[in-house]
Design an enzyme around this catalytic site. Structure first.
Site, PDB file in Angstrom:
ATOM      1  N   GLU A  70      -1.884  -5.263  -3.715  1.00 23.46           N
ATOM      2  CA  GLU A  70      -0.907  -4.532  -2.899  1.00 23.46           C
ATOM      3  C   GLU A  70       0.179  -5.479  -2.388  1.00 23.46           C
ATOM      4  O   GLU A  70       1.358  -5.105  -2.328  1.00 23.46           O
ATOM      5  CB  GLU A  70      -1.611  -3.834  -1.742  1.00 23.46           C
ATOM      6  CG  GLU A  70      -2.491  -2.674  -2.182  1.00 23.46           C
ATOM      7  CD  GLU A  70      -3.315  -2.079  -1.058  1.00 23.46           C
ATOM      8  OE1 GLU A  70      -3.887  -0.988  -1.255  1.00 23.46           O
ATOM      9  OE2 GLU A  70      -3.403  -2.710   0.025  1.00 23.46           O
TER      10      GLU A  70
ATOM     11  N   ASP B  19       0.837  -1.197   0.000  1.00 20.30           N
ATOM     12  CA  ASP B  19       0.000   0.000   0.000  1.00 20.30           C
ATOM     13  C   ASP B  19       0.876   1.253   0.000  1.00 20.30           C
ATOM     14  O   ASP B  19       0.597   2.229  -0.706  1.00 20.30           O
ATOM     15  CB  ASP B  19      -0.910  -0.027   1.229  1.00 20.30           C
ATOM     16  CG  ASP B  19      -1.742   1.233   1.366  1.00 20.30           C
ATOM     17  OD1 ASP B  19      -2.565   1.499   0.483  1.00 20.30           O
ATOM     18  OD2 ASP B  19      -1.560   1.962   2.361  1.00 20.30           O
TER      19      ASP B  19
END
EC number: 3.1.26.3
Length: 228
Positions: free
Chosen positions: A121, A49
């Site tokens: 992610e 992320d």
């Protein structure tokens, strides 16, 4: 570690061949499949992320040197939000290679937006750890493609635009009301109505409440534009 045929094909879809294949295996292992001898992808998701955010922030700055923070922020949010991540994950068929526990498989985990968004992610983090930031950046920009250049069109989501429309006319914020839910528990369909205090209303259906609200707001905005 030798990768399965599906994971080797997945390497081709993301344009990266792993020096440490165990990183990829970990990236596609959901918490429902973890065990004492098998790590899941949650820590990778946390790292990925942040890598994604840095890549997108840098890309936006480079593409529009004159943009203000107020202009960049909504563009950034549109590029890194979970819906966008899940779209990218679907385009590379990430769901096909996910390692899921039985309960997640039964409940349709390979198609869930949140699960797919988290998994892409984790894959980003795996590439970053395997080959460094430049490799991760190259993969991200390849997979996100034209989204980075056309993000202005998506930067203001429909709910925000509808709220701004109401505020400009000194109206109360729109209300979103669930009017129906159908389908099985593992694949629900929500019907949401977007309503203004002046009586205008539009409804939409989607597999999540958030997506249905956005679709209803989009429909209502189009209705309002036609009326004017």
């Amino acid at each position: 570690m030798k990768l399965s045929g599906d994971l080797k094909a997945f390497e081709g879809r993301i344009g990266h061949q792993f020096s440490d294949p165990a990183l990829l295996v970990r990236a596609v292992t959901h918490a429902s499949m973890s065990s004492a001898n098998r790590d899941d992808n949650q820590r990778l998701e946390f790292l990925g992320d942040r890598v994604l955010g840095l890549v997108m922030a840098q890309a936006l700055l480079e593409r529009d040197p004159g943009a203000s923070e107020g202009q960049l922020a909504p563009r950034f949010n549109a590029l890194v939000r979970k819906e966008t991540c899940a779209e990218v994950a679907r385009e590379i068929d990430l769901g096909k290679v996910l390692k899921l526990g039985r309960s997640e498989m039964i409940s349709g985990g390979r198609r869930k937006m949140a699960l797919l968004g988290d998994a892409i992610e984790a894959v980003i983090a795996a590439v970053y750890l395997d080959a460094g930031f430049d490799a991760a950046m190259a993969m991200i920009l390849q997979l996100w493609g034209s989204r980075v250049d056309t993000v202005e069109d998506d930067a203001r989501d429909a709910k925000t635009a509808l709220q701004e429309w109401a505020q400009a006319r000194k109206l109360q914020p729109p209300k979103y009301v669930q009017t129906d839910r159908s389908g099985p528990d593992h694949a629900p369909v929500f019907t949401i109505a977007a309503r203004l205090e002046t009586g205008e209303e539009a409804q939409a259906m989607a597999p999540s409440k958030r997506a249905a609200e956005q679709a209803a707001a989009t429909s209502l905005l189009a209705q309002l534009e036609n009326d004017t």
